[in-house]
Design an enzyme around this catalytic site. Structure first.
Site, PDB file in Angstrom:
ATOM      1  N   ASP A   1     -31.336  76.087  -6.419  1.00 15.86           N
ATOM      2  CA  ASP A   1     -30.250  76.951  -5.966  1.00 15.86           C
ATOM      3  C   ASP A   1     -30.684  78.393  -5.727  1.00 15.86           C
ATOM      4  O   ASP A   1     -29.856  79.239  -5.381  1.00 15.86           O
ATOM      5  CB  ASP A   1     -29.073  76.912  -6.943  1.00 15.86           C
ATOM      6  CG  ASP A   1     -29.471  77.254  -8.367  1.00 15.86           C
ATOM      7  OD1 ASP A   1     -30.640  77.603  -8.584  1.00 15.86           O
ATOM      8  OD2 ASP A   1     -28.614  77.176  -9.253  1.00 15.86           O
ATOM      9  N   ASP A   2     -31.962  78.696  -5.902  1.00 10.23           N
ATOM     10  CA  ASP A   2     -32.446  80.027  -5.541  1.00 10.23           C
ATOM     11  C   ASP A   2     -33.272  79.981  -4.249  1.00 10.23           C
ATOM     12  O   ASP A   2     -34.136  80.826  -4.021  1.00 10.23           O
ATOM     13  CB  ASP A   2     -33.284  80.634  -6.678  1.00 10.23           C
ATOM     14  CG  ASP A   2     -34.472  79.763  -7.075  1.00 10.23           C
ATOM     15  OD1 ASP A   2     -34.611  78.656  -6.525  1.00 10.23           O
ATOM     16  OD2 ASP A   2     -35.253  80.192  -7.955  1.00 10.23           O
TER      17      ASP A   2
ATOM     18  N   ASP B   1     -40.288  67.900 -12.083  1.00 14.19           N
ATOM     19  CA  ASP B   1     -41.175  68.028 -10.924  1.00 14.19           C
ATOM     20  C   ASP B   1     -42.566  67.470 -11.206  1.00 14.19           C
ATOM     21  O   ASP B   1     -43.176  66.834 -10.343  1.00 14.19           O
ATOM     22  CB  ASP B   1     -41.257  69.483 -10.466  1.00 14.19           C
ATOM     23  CG  ASP B   1     -41.634  70.448 -11.581  1.00 14.19           C
ATOM     24  OD1 ASP B   1     -41.583  70.057 -12.768  1.00 14.19           O
ATOM     25  OD2 ASP B   1     -41.949  71.617 -11.268  1.00 14.19           O
TER      26      ASP B   1
ATOM     27  N   HIS C   1     -40.514  81.175  -5.192  1.00 18.39           N
ATOM     28  CA  HIS C   1     -40.760  82.462  -5.853  1.00 18.39           C
ATOM     29  C   HIS C   1     -42.194  82.573  -6.369  1.00 18.39           C
ATOM     30  O   HIS C   1     -42.613  83.645  -6.802  1.00 18.39           O
ATOM     31  CB  HIS C   1     -39.766  82.667  -7.005  1.00 18.39           C
ATOM     32  CG  HIS C   1     -39.833  81.613  -8.060  1.00 18.39           C
ATOM     33  ND1 HIS C   1     -39.202  80.388  -7.942  1.00 18.39           N
ATOM     34  CD2 HIS C   1     -40.464  81.582  -9.265  1.00 18.39           C
ATOM     35  CE1 HIS C   1     -39.425  79.669  -9.015  1.00 18.39           C
ATOM     36  NE2 HIS C   1     -40.192  80.361  -9.827  1.00 18.39           N
TER      37      HIS C   1
END
Length: 319
Positions: free
Chosen positions: A119-120, A211, A235
């Site tokens: 969600d980022d 992951d 990021h």
């Protein structure tokens, strides 16, 4: 943090976060940034979220990249998982995503891809679709993403014994922030992903978060490699290095901090010359990036966007 997944190459978006199940246009709630409003009082553009409701910053996602997925169906899945960022909680939420993928396929909503985006992330839908169109997901076992770490992980001997048909003991894995798996590979992964808490049990067996577990299954157990897609940014990438010409071609951008110890903390965000919004109004740069990609969007005006978020402001012309 909630998890977002896309199936049918953007024809269904799934957000997993709490308990229960809602069908609504997708929104993201990253680190509880969204303010709550009084239950029962929200306008139609505010999505209910497990008894509380979310508004304001919700528009940063609802009014940006999700709008560009034409004819999409959005489904919010609130998973009965812990809300922490620990391995068990992450595996639990990802397990709900995988289960929904298989349920959709079983009910006849056949999908070509399973894609997950945290969600980022901002997803450049056009770039994503163009990239996926280069592959044959029904034929080829494909695991598309970006390396999380450069060195390979290694499975312990006691773990390998639980997967007697494993193809390797070491493996690369893609960052869990953004990755896509072809339908043919999802079919092969089904014994490890499908079923109530099946993926959570698989994570426990491999003793890794979601992951890393997916990478271990695909690369070490099944024997397929990660296909690195440089246009996927998280990021972990140095986002200011993306120049304006290459920005429009990226599949995803994200945001974060380069140095939390610095005062003020050094931000890791894309740099957009002559951006439509200030860093104060648009700290993630998602709004400005969206206006760079879609300049004709009506709210690519700071005044109009403010009124969409805060319609009761005295100088706004609508309520």
């Amino acid at each position: 943090m909630c998890n977002t997944s896309h199936t049918k190459a953007l024809h269904k978006t799934i957000l997993t976060c709490g308990t229960g199940k809602f069908r609504y246009p997708l929104f993201h709630s990253n680190h509880n940034l969204l303010p709550q409003v009084e239950a029962g009082s929200a306008p139609s553009h505010v999505a209910k979220h497990g008894g509380a409701q979310t508004g304001a910053h919700y528009h940063r996602w609802m009014d940006t990249w999700t709008k560009t997925a034409q004819d999409s169906e959005y489904q919010i899945i609130q998973a009965s998982c812990d809300q922490s960022h620990h391995s068990e909680a992450l595996c639990c939420k990802s397990g709900f995503e995988y289960e929904q993928y298989y349920v959709d396929n079983q009910t006849g909503e056949g999908t070509s891809w399973y894609c997950h985006f945290d969600d980022d992330m901002y997803v450049n839908v056009g770039a994503l679709v163009a990239t996926l169109a280069k592959y044959n997901p029904g034929r080829d076992r494909l695991y598309l993403g970006q390396l999380s770490i450069k060195h390979k992980n290694k499975l312990r001997e006691d773990i390998l014994k639980q997967f007697p048909k494993h193809k390797a003991s070491s493996y690369h894995f893609g960052t869990g922030a953004a990755y896509c798996i072809s339908s043919s590979l999802m079919k092969e992964l089904e014994p490890y992903l499908r079923g109530p808490k099946r993926f959570l049990d698989t994570c426990r067996a491999i003793t890794e978060p979601d992951d890393v577990t997916v990478g271990a299954l695909i690369v070490a157990v099944l024997g397929y490699e990660l296909t690195i897609v440089p246009l996927i940014n998280t990021h972990y990438n140095y986002l200011p290095s993306l120049d304006l010409n290459s920005l429009v071609d990226q599949i995803t951008i994200s945001f974060g901090q380069l140095d939390m110890a610095a005062q003020p903390p050094l931000k890791n965000v894309v740099e957009i010359p002559n951006a439509q919004f200030s860093e104060e109004d648009d700290p993630t740069r998602f709004l400005s990036y969206h206006c760079l990609l879609h300049p004709k969007v009506s709210w690519c005006s700071r005044t109009l966007y403010h009124c969409l978020l805060y319609p009761k402001t005295s100088w706004c012309k609508f309520t």
